[in-house]
Design a protein around this motif. Structure first.
Motif, PDB file in Angstrom:
ATOM      1  N   ILE A 330       0.837  -1.206   0.000  1.00  0.00           N
ATOM      2  CA  ILE A 330       0.000   0.000   0.000  1.00  0.00           C
ATOM      3  C   ILE A 330       0.871   1.255   0.000  1.00  0.00           C
ATOM      4  O   ILE A 330       0.639   2.199  -0.771  1.00  0.00           O
ATOM      5  N   GLY A 331       1.886   1.284   0.863  1.00  0.00           N
ATOM      6  CA  GLY A 331       2.753   2.454   0.937  1.00  0.00           C
ATOM      7  C   GLY A 331       3.485   2.726  -0.365  1.00  0.00           C
ATOM      8  O   GLY A 331       3.545   3.870  -0.843  1.00  0.00           O
ATOM      9  N   ALA A 332       4.032   1.656  -0.971  1.00  0.00           N
ATOM     10  CA  ALA A 332       4.784   1.830  -2.216  1.00  0.00           C
ATOM     11  C   ALA A 332       3.868   2.245  -3.357  1.00  0.00           C
ATOM     12  O   ALA A 332       4.225   3.098  -4.178  1.00  0.00           O
ATOM     13  N   GLU A 333       2.683   1.650  -3.428  1.00  0.00           N
ATOM     14  CA  GLU A 333       1.778   1.987  -4.529  1.00  0.00           C
ATOM     15  C   GLU A 333       1.302   3.431  -4.416  1.00  0.00           C
ATOM     16  O   GLU A 333       1.195   4.139  -5.425  1.00  0.00           O
ATOM     17  N   LEU A 334       1.014   3.881  -3.204  1.00  0.00           N
ATOM     18  CA  LEU A 334       0.624   5.287  -3.019  1.00  0.00           C
ATOM     19  C   LEU A 334       1.752   6.225  -3.438  1.00  0.00           C
ATOM     20  O   LEU A 334       1.514   7.252  -4.085  1.00  0.00           O
ATOM     21  N   PHE A 335       2.990   5.876  -3.087  1.00  0.00           N
ATOM     22  CA  PHE A 335       4.122   6.725  -3.449  1.00  0.00           C
ATOM     23  C   PHE A 335       4.322   6.757  -4.959  1.00  0.00           C
ATOM     24  O   PHE A 335       4.457   7.833  -5.566  1.00  0.00           O
ATOM     25  N   VAL A 336       4.348   5.579  -5.578  1.00  0.00           N
ATOM     26  CA  VAL A 336       4.589   5.517  -7.018  1.00  0.00           C
ATOM     27  C   VAL A 336       3.470   6.217  -7.784  1.00  0.00           C
ATOM     28  O   VAL A 336       3.708   6.946  -8.753  1.00  0.00           O
ATOM     29  N   GLY A 337       2.229   6.015  -7.339  1.00  0.00           N
ATOM     30  CA  GLY A 337       1.111   6.611  -8.044  1.00  0.00           C
ATOM     31  C   GLY A 337       1.036   8.117  -7.907  1.00  0.00           C
ATOM     32  O   GLY A 337       0.583   8.804  -8.822  1.00  0.00           O
ATOM     33  N   SER A 338       1.490   8.653  -6.773  1.00  0.00           N
ATOM     34  CA  SER A 338       1.344  10.087  -6.532  1.00  0.00           C
ATOM     35  C   SER A 338       2.625  10.871  -6.808  1.00  0.00           C
ATOM     36  O   SER A 338       2.561  12.050  -7.182  1.00  0.00           O
ATOM     37  N   ALA A 339       3.788  10.264  -6.633  1.00  0.00           N
ATOM     38  CA  ALA A 339       5.046  11.005  -6.721  1.00  0.00           C
ATOM     39  C   ALA A 339       5.754  10.849  -8.060  1.00  0.00           C
ATOM     40  O   ALA A 339       6.564  11.701  -8.426  1.00  0.00           O
ATOM     41  N   LEU A 340       5.485   9.772  -8.797  1.00  0.00           N
ATOM     42  CA  LEU A 340       6.194   9.531 -10.051  1.00  0.00           C
ATOM     43  C   LEU A 340       5.328   9.893 -11.249  1.00  0.00           C
ATOM     44  O   LEU A 340       4.109   9.695 -11.234  1.00  0.00           O
ATOM     45  N   SER A 341       5.955  10.384 -12.277  1.00  0.00           N
ATOM     46  CA  SER A 341       5.256  10.692 -13.523  1.00  0.00           C
ATOM     47  C   SER A 341       4.967   9.390 -14.270  1.00  0.00           C
ATOM     48  O   SER A 341       5.585   8.349 -13.989  1.00  0.00           O
ATOM     49  N   PRO A 342       4.032   9.404 -15.223  1.00  0.00           N
ATOM     50  CA  PRO A 342       3.776   8.185 -16.006  1.00  0.00           C
ATOM     51  C   PRO A 342       5.036   7.617 -16.656  1.00  0.00           C
ATOM     52  O   PRO A 342       5.226   6.402 -16.691  1.00  0.00           O
ATOM     53  N   ARG A 343       5.914   8.490 -17.161  1.00  0.00           N
ATOM     54  CA  ARG A 343       7.148   8.005 -17.783  1.00  0.00           C
ATOM     55  C   ARG A 343       8.027   7.273 -16.768  1.00  0.00           C
ATOM     56  O   ARG A 343       8.561   6.194 -17.049  1.00  0.00           O
ATOM     57  N   ASN A 344       8.165   7.840 -15.584  1.00  0.00           N
ATOM     58  CA  ASN A 344       9.009   7.202 -14.576  1.00  0.00           C
ATOM     59  C   ASN A 344       8.372   5.926 -14.023  1.00  0.00           C
ATOM     60  O   ASN A 344       9.087   4.981 -13.680  1.00  0.00           O
ATOM     61  N   ARG A 345       7.036   5.906 -13.932  1.00  0.00           N
ATOM     62  CA  ARG A 345       6.382   4.668 -13.500  1.00  0.00           C
ATOM     63  C   ARG A 345       6.653   3.559 -14.500  1.00  0.00           C
ATOM     64  O   ARG A 345       6.790   2.392 -14.134  1.00  0.00           O
ATOM     65  N   SER A 346       6.726   3.921 -15.776  1.00  0.00           N
ATOM     66  CA  SER A 346       7.035   2.925 -16.793  1.00  0.00           C
ATOM     67  C   SER A 346       8.489   2.466 -16.704  1.00  0.00           C
ATOM     68  O   SER A 346       8.790   1.290 -16.895  1.00  0.00           O
ATOM     69  N   ARG A 347       9.383   3.401 -16.404  1.00  0.00           N
ATOM     70  CA  ARG A 347      10.800   3.054 -16.339  1.00  0.00           C
ATOM     71  C   ARG A 347      11.131   2.066 -15.230  1.00  0.00           C
ATOM     72  O   ARG A 347      12.090   1.301 -15.341  1.00  0.00           O
ATOM     73  N   ILE A 348      10.373   2.085 -14.145  1.00  0.00           N
ATOM     74  CA  ILE A 348      10.721   1.209 -13.018  1.00  0.00           C
ATOM     75  C   ILE A 348      10.123  -0.186 -13.141  1.00  0.00           C
ATOM     76  O   ILE A 348      10.453  -1.057 -12.339  1.00  0.00           O
ATOM     77  N   VAL A 349       9.261  -0.424 -14.132  1.00  0.00           N
ATOM     78  CA  VAL A 349       8.557  -1.704 -14.196  1.00  0.00           C
ATOM     79  C   VAL A 349       9.521  -2.880 -14.210  1.00  0.00           C
ATOM     80  O   VAL A 349       9.485  -3.767 -13.347  1.00  0.00           O
ATOM     81  N   LEU A 350      10.393  -2.922 -15.203  1.00  0.00           N
ATOM     82  CA  LEU A 350      11.258  -4.089 -15.352  1.00  0.00           C
ATOM     83  C   LEU A 350      12.327  -4.190 -14.263  1.00  0.00           C
ATOM     84  O   LEU A 350      12.561  -5.291 -13.738  1.00  0.00           O
ATOM     85  N   PRO A 351      13.002  -3.102 -13.885  1.00  0.00           N
ATOM     86  CA  PRO A 351      13.975  -3.240 -12.795  1.00  0.00           C
ATOM     87  C   PRO A 351      13.350  -3.716 -11.490  1.00  0.00           C
ATOM     88  O   PRO A 351      13.902  -4.596 -10.803  1.00  0.00           O
ATOM     89  N   VAL A 352      12.194  -3.161 -11.119  1.00  0.00           N
ATOM     90  CA  VAL A 352      11.571  -3.552  -9.852  1.00  0.00           C
ATOM     91  C   VAL A 352      11.027  -4.975  -9.939  1.00  0.00           C
ATOM     92  O   VAL A 352      11.138  -5.751  -8.978  1.00  0.00           O
ATOM     93  N   ALA A 353      10.449  -5.341 -11.086  1.00  0.00           N
ATOM     94  CA  ALA A 353       9.970  -6.715 -11.242  1.00  0.00           C
ATOM     95  C   ALA A 353      11.113  -7.718 -11.126  1.00  0.00           C
ATOM     96  O   ALA A 353      10.948  -8.816 -10.591  1.00  0.00           O
ATOM     97  N   ALA A 354      12.292  -7.331 -11.604  1.00  0.00           N
ATOM     98  CA  ALA A 354      13.444  -8.242 -11.581  1.00  0.00           C
ATOM     99  C   ALA A 354      13.960  -8.499 -10.170  1.00  0.00           C
ATOM    100  O   ALA A 354      14.433  -9.601  -9.865  1.00  0.00           O
ATOM    101  N   VAL A 355      13.883  -7.508  -9.302  1.00  0.00           N
ATOM    102  CA  VAL A 355      14.501  -7.643  -7.967  1.00  0.00           C
ATOM    103  C   VAL A 355      13.479  -7.675  -6.846  1.00  0.00           C
ATOM    104  O   VAL A 355      13.850  -7.778  -5.679  1.00  0.00           O
ATOM    105  N   GLY A 356      12.188  -7.629  -7.174  1.00  0.00           N
ATOM    106  CA  GLY A 356      11.167  -7.492  -6.133  1.00  0.00           C
ATOM    107  C   GLY A 356      11.110  -8.635  -5.147  1.00  0.00           C
ATOM    108  O   GLY A 356      10.668  -8.444  -4.002  1.00  0.00           O
ATOM    109  N   LEU A 357      11.532  -9.838  -5.536  1.00  0.00           N
ATOM    110  CA  LEU A 357      11.473 -10.996  -4.645  1.00  0.00           C
ATOM    111  C   LEU A 357      12.767 -11.222  -3.867  1.00  0.00           C
ATOM    112  O   LEU A 357      12.817 -12.099  -3.003  1.00  0.00           O
ATOM    113  N   LEU A 358      13.801 -10.442  -4.159  1.00  0.00           N
ATOM    114  CA  LEU A 358      15.079 -10.645  -3.466  1.00  0.00           C
ATOM    115  C   LEU A 358      15.000 -10.465  -1.959  1.00  0.00           C
ATOM    116  O   LEU A 358      15.744 -11.142  -1.223  1.00  0.00           O
ATOM    117  N   PRO A 359      14.140  -9.584  -1.406  1.00  0.00           N
ATOM    118  CA  PRO A 359      14.072  -9.480   0.057  1.00  0.00           C
ATOM    119  C   PRO A 359      13.737 -10.798   0.757  1.00  0.00           C
ATOM    120  O   PRO A 359      14.105 -10.986   1.918  1.00  0.00           O
TER     121      PRO A 359
END
Length: 479
Positions: A330-359
């Motif tokens: 919830i916290g991350a989605e609120l931040f990404v949706g409100s603080a990032l532009s559509p272009r930047n939201r698109s830029r983070i898709v693949l990098p975040v998807a690649a490392v999202g399970l590493l924690p």
């Protein structure tokens, strides 16, 4: 329940590729001006400033139809969560069987793939408002029958299956209808984000509300709340949204399937839609990027109870372990949706998807409660990549297939999460819990990296049309 699902023209897609402009809202959906803090004094020659318009999530709520959809989603989702808890207690009271009680939860996930595959054609063949209202009324009727004391346990479980089979049709139709209400650009992405946030929040609020209700009401009394919420949802959708025509007429669907237009045609249309969607290389890659990370990220939630016991954590720790991932999401989605532009939201898709399970790899060290909670919150935050992925998906799917594609997406997402929980539980029979969770992080990351490479290869401009679609797909786009 898991994300309602979750759950999406202005994104770069190579990644990233050129951004497409969001369509301007029609007059009836124009954003309301922001009155500002109050009147100001101007000199006679001072230029008049244009009234500010809402941006971000505020712009989505400025659309009256979306407010109705949002309120309906909130009501029905809370009702479903309360009924899941109450029905589980009711089945246990009637049978004394932990297995049947647990099966009640499982039956909320397993029928999704059946309903999403066999009935997906409904989402495109009939007007969206009619489909949504009828789905709500059918669910209300099913839950009402659960309230009859003479209903046997087998009947309760069968009705639970029926509600779960209707759910993906409702959700897929609503997702496709959002493109009509909000357009296909940034407002749609933020609208989907808000519905996902509500779904995550319902897990935190709904079970707590259900627990309180069960202290003052019988299980059947608590289930009555669900009937009311479904009926309220139906009223909101009926009178709060416009009646738009179906995307694909019954005659066109019958022609495409070679059928006369009856129930057989609807079944053929649904199966044909699934074949066309999964036969498109780009759509298939994007859909798998929704599904596979979600399949592996549920492992720590499925094994929260045995892990809390393994590290000797107090009983309250179980609730924290179950909530941590949702809080991070919830916290991350609120931040990404409100603080990032559509272009930047698109830029983070693949990098975040690649490392999202590493924690989840932190579990390899069998961490204590604080470190485990931090890892879960980070893993939940990694799911924020789906905001940009929503845009890519809606861009890739032809309009006449959109309802079926989104119904299949919802059904698959719920099914793979249920499968992931089952596989994690099975693995925990043979390996320590912390190793199973860490292993899920490793295997899931490998799968995510492979999918990221495939999504890159299928980006517009990276492959020819013949690579992306077979002959049947080209037929669909040429209608």
């Amino acid at each position: 329940m898991p994300t309602d699902s979750p759950a999406p023209a202005d994104t770069p897609r190579n990644p990233p590729a050129p951004a497409a402009q969001s369509p301007a809202p029609p007059p009836e959906r124009a954003a309301l001006p922001d009155p500002g803090p109050g009147p100001t004094l101007r000199g006679p020659d001072a230029p008049k400033s244009e009234p500010a318009t809402p941006r971000g999530y505020r712009a989505v709520f400025a659309v009256a139809e979306f407010r109705a959809v949002f309120a309906a989603h909130l009501l029905s989702l809370l009702g479903v969560v309360v009924s899941e808890l109450a029905l589980t207690v009711l089945v246990y009271d009637l049978t004394g069987s932990p297995l049947l009680s647990a099966l009640t939860f499982a039956l909320g996930l397993l029928p999704y793939i059946v309903g999403g595959t066999l009935f997906a054609g409904v989402a495109d063949r009939y007007p969206a408002r009619r489909v949504l209202v009828v789905c709500d009324l059918l669910c209300a009727a099913c839950v009402a029958v659960m309230l009859v004391p003479a209903t046997p346990v087998v009947g309760l479980l069968a009705l639970r299956c029926l509600v779960a089979a209707i759910a993906p049709v409702f959700t897929g139709t609503r997702m496709a209808a959002l493109t009509d209400i909000l357009g296909e650009g940034d407002l749609y992405v933020l609208g989907r984000s808000l519905l996902r946030i509500v779904s995550q929040s319902a897990m935190l609020i709904g079970f707590g509300t259900g627990g309180v209700l069960l202290t003052v009401l019988s299980p059947r009394g608590a289930i009555t709340v669900t009937v009311v919420t479904f009926l309220c949802s139906a009223l909101l959708l009926r009178f709060g949204t416009q009646n738009r025509p179906a995307r694909a007429t019954a005659r066109a669907a019958a022609t495409a399937t070679g059928d006369g237009g009856g129930g057989g045609a609807l079944l053929k249309e649904s199966l044909s839609g699934a074949r066309l969607v999964l036969g498109d290389r780009r759509i298939r890659a994007l859909m798998l990027l929704f599904w596979l990370p979600a399949m592996f990220v549920v492992a720590p939630e499925a094994l929260a109870a045995p892990y809390a016991d393994a590290i000797g954590a107090p009983p309250a720790a179980l609730g924290l372990l179950l909530c941590a991932m949702a809080v991070g999401h919830i916290g991350a989605e609120l931040f990404v949706g409100s603080a990032l532009s559509p272009r930047n939201r698109s830029r983070i898709v693949l990098p975040v998807a690649a490392v999202g399970l590493l924690p989840l790899l932190v579990y390899a060290a069998r961490p204590g409660l604080p470190l485990a909670l931090a890892a879960l919150a980070l893993a939940g935050a990694g799911a924020a990549y789906v905001i940009g992925l929503d845009q890519w998906f809606v861009d890739a799917v032809p309009q006449e297939l959109r309802g079926r594609a989104m119904t299949l997406l919802t059904a698959g997402l719920m099914t793979v999460q249920g499968l992931g929980m089952a596989l994690a539980g099975l693995a925990a029979e043979f390996f320590p819990v912390h190793q199973v969770v860490a292993g899920s992080g490793i295997i899931g990351t490998v799968c995510a990296l492979l999918l990221v490479a495939e999504v890159r290869r299928t980006a517009p401009g990276q492959m020819s049309d013949t690579e992306g679609r077979d002959g049947a797909d080209r037929h669909v786009t040429s209608r």
